[in-house]
Design a protein around this motif. Sequence first.
Motif, PDB file in Angstrom:
ATOM      1  N   GLY A 169       8.953   0.139   5.293  1.00 12.88           N
ATOM      2  CA  GLY A 169       9.116  -1.161   4.650  1.00 12.88           C
ATOM      3  C   GLY A 169       7.917  -2.064   4.859  1.00 12.88           C
ATOM      4  O   GLY A 169       7.471  -2.751   3.936  1.00 12.88           O
ATOM      5  N   VAL A 170       7.371  -2.076   6.068  1.00 20.78           N
ATOM      6  CA  VAL A 170       6.201  -2.902   6.364  1.00 20.78           C
ATOM      7  C   VAL A 170       4.995  -2.439   5.547  1.00 20.78           C
ATOM      8  O   VAL A 170       4.224  -3.253   5.024  1.00 20.78           O
ATOM      9  N   THR A 171       4.808  -1.123   5.433  1.00 19.87           N
ATOM     10  CA  THR A 171       3.688  -0.597   4.652  1.00 19.87           C
ATOM     11  C   THR A 171       3.794  -1.013   3.198  1.00 19.87           C
ATOM     12  O   THR A 171       2.813  -1.480   2.593  1.00 19.87           O
ATOM     13  N   VAL A 172       4.987  -0.874   2.618  1.00 21.10           N
ATOM     14  CA  VAL A 172       5.196  -1.272   1.223  1.00 21.10           C
ATOM     15  C   VAL A 172       4.963  -2.774   1.050  1.00 21.10           C
ATOM     16  O   VAL A 172       4.354  -3.224   0.073  1.00 21.10           O
ATOM     17  N   LEU A 173       5.431  -3.579   2.005  1.00 24.00           N
ATOM     18  CA  LEU A 173       5.257  -5.027   1.936  1.00 24.00           C
ATOM     19  C   LEU A 173       3.782  -5.400   1.908  1.00 24.00           C
ATOM     20  O   LEU A 173       3.356  -6.279   1.148  1.00 24.00           O
ATOM     21  N   THR A 176       2.108  -4.903  -1.457  1.00 26.79           N
ATOM     22  CA  THR A 176       2.416  -5.896  -2.488  1.00 26.79           C
ATOM     23  C   THR A 176       1.653  -7.189  -2.317  1.00 26.79           C
ATOM     24  O   THR A 176       1.792  -8.088  -3.141  1.00 26.79           O
ATOM     25  N   GLY A 177       0.858  -7.306  -1.270  1.00 26.78           N
ATOM     26  CA  GLY A 177       0.008  -8.477  -1.147  1.00 26.78           C
ATOM     27  C   GLY A 177      -0.026  -9.042   0.254  1.00 26.78           C
ATOM     28  O   GLY A 177       0.985  -9.062   0.953  1.00 26.78           O
ATOM     29  N   THR A 178      -1.212  -9.517   0.682  1.00 25.10           N
ATOM     30  CA  THR A 178      -1.369 -10.110   2.001  1.00 25.10           C
ATOM     31  C   THR A 178      -0.488 -11.334   2.159  1.00 25.10           C
ATOM     32  O   THR A 178       0.046 -11.605   3.230  1.00 25.10           O
ATOM     33  N   GLU A 179      -0.312 -12.098   1.074  1.00 26.95           N
ATOM     34  CA  GLU A 179       0.478 -13.321   1.160  1.00 26.95           C
ATOM     35  C   GLU A 179       1.918 -13.014   1.538  1.00 26.95           C
ATOM     36  O   GLU A 179       2.535 -13.708   2.331  1.00 26.95           O
ATOM     37  N   TYR A 357      -1.935  -5.808  -7.239  1.00 26.64           N
ATOM     38  CA  TYR A 357      -1.674  -6.649  -6.077  1.00 26.64           C
ATOM     39  C   TYR A 357      -2.934  -7.112  -5.344  1.00 26.64           C
ATOM     40  O   TYR A 357      -2.873  -7.984  -4.479  1.00 26.64           O
ATOM     41  N   GLY A 358      -4.103  -6.526  -5.668  1.00 25.48           N
ATOM     42  CA  GLY A 358      -5.340  -6.917  -5.004  1.00 25.48           C
ATOM     43  C   GLY A 358      -5.403  -6.504  -3.547  1.00 25.48           C
ATOM     44  O   GLY A 358      -6.044  -7.176  -2.732  1.00 25.48           O
ATOM     45  N   THR A 359      -4.746  -5.398  -3.176  1.00 26.05           N
ATOM     46  CA  THR A 359      -4.743  -4.910  -1.796  1.00 26.05           C
ATOM     47  C   THR A 359      -5.268  -3.475  -1.745  1.00 26.05           C
ATOM     48  O   THR A 359      -5.173  -2.737  -2.734  1.00 26.05           O
ATOM     49  N   PRO A 360      -5.838  -3.055  -0.606  1.00 33.82           N
ATOM     50  CA  PRO A 360      -6.365  -1.682  -0.468  1.00 33.82           C
ATOM     51  C   PRO A 360      -5.230  -0.686  -0.248  1.00 33.82           C
ATOM     52  O   PRO A 360      -4.942  -0.273   0.878  1.00 33.82           O
TER      53      PRO A 360
END
Length: 473
Positions: A169-173, A176-179, A357-360
Amino acid sequence: MSDPSSVGGTNVEGESPQIEPTVETDEATITDDAELERTLGLTGGLAIGIGTMIGAGIFVFPGLAAGRAGPAAAGSFAIGALVALLVALPASELATAMPKSGGGYYYISRGLGTLPGAVVGLSLWFGLVFATAFYLVGFGYYAVDTLAELGVTVGDGLVIPLALLFGAGVTVLNVTGTENAAKLQNGIVALLLSILVVFLGYGGLDTVGLIGDPSAPEQFAPFGTLPVLTTAALVFTSYLGFAQVATVAGEMRDPGRNLPLAMVGSVLIVGVLYVAAIFVSTSAFGSERLATFGETAMVEVGRHYFGSIGAVAIVFGGLLATMSSANASVLSTSRAIYAVSKDALLPRRASHINLRYGTPHVALGMAGGPILALVATGRVELLAEVASFLHLITYGLLCVALLALRRADPAWYDPDFRVPGYPVVPVLGALASFALLAFMQPVSQLVGIAIMLVTAGWYAYYGRGVTLKGAVE
């Protein structure tokens, strides 16, 4: 700000470091490939630092530390905080000069060269992966213990499934974005600090004799000075979070102001909480009895002051602490992988950015996948200690990198914050970091050295043609 102009060379796949122009704005870090949104402020930076550090220091170490050093374990935590501050100040200067995702890896590679940078970057990837797996297994145990305190007995068989579920769950979160991840972090840390302030505030009043029955005074250092130092090496794992703030520098608003405040502030806040926790705990039971409770000592201290409600609150606090540590570490691990990949020391695809999402997202997968595999084993305690070893190597080299950059004074090096007391502070930071290694368990030292040798071998095979030292000669 752009990367140093002499960065170049190729790895075995013919890929070279990406040195495309980087535009730093108030809203984002923008390159030719992607845009990392600046969504983290001072509160988010403090939450990452505090959230990563607050776990083991409060909820695991008091009983173990008191058994080794008595009430003087408070001095051990203070020594750890002092070493962390000696590193946080140089790290703050480097971060404001190079506000890039990657943190300590980026500074060391630009200041000392490709080999030290590769060893640090890849070793921290492994170290953070193992540490995060440890946090997640701890989360599983705290979740089961929380249910047990509430009268719901489910058994230890659910520890690993719960840890795996939360880790996924943390990885998926984070994908979806740093924010989104920062919002979770801020909420967890705010609730956790509220619990600790109430608990330590009441316990502190009892400790100084303003409420409750007075406790018999105890010899401060019953075992002498050396155990205080060895205990400082043990509990230093509690201070690994402040440098994680720098790994998300490219996503932080006003890094010239917020990075130093977040790194130094998180060490000071957590250090005060650690010292207070030891005083309160040893006052409640005495260090000898406290040591008999082991890793669950703080639960018993909570029960001592507030009954079953206090025990539930502390167990729930431990649950929150492991959640925040795992969340912050997943975020930091992915950013370290992203930075190493951008420099062609890992395959280029690891630095791909999710367009939605603009995340790596690939780097997050490279962090989350191994973490979940290690969680499934349930045996990560030793590797969590190795993570501390690898971090201390990084902290010492980070201070050396600052000295090298100050001496060379390249044109691109223009920090918004400069270390007070230079060069004494970075020299002391390097010496203190390396000195703590001598007080660690031999098996942790051997495993840590082995990981560093493996990463050096990877560099020799994959990235020996890459040059990252930049303008520092």
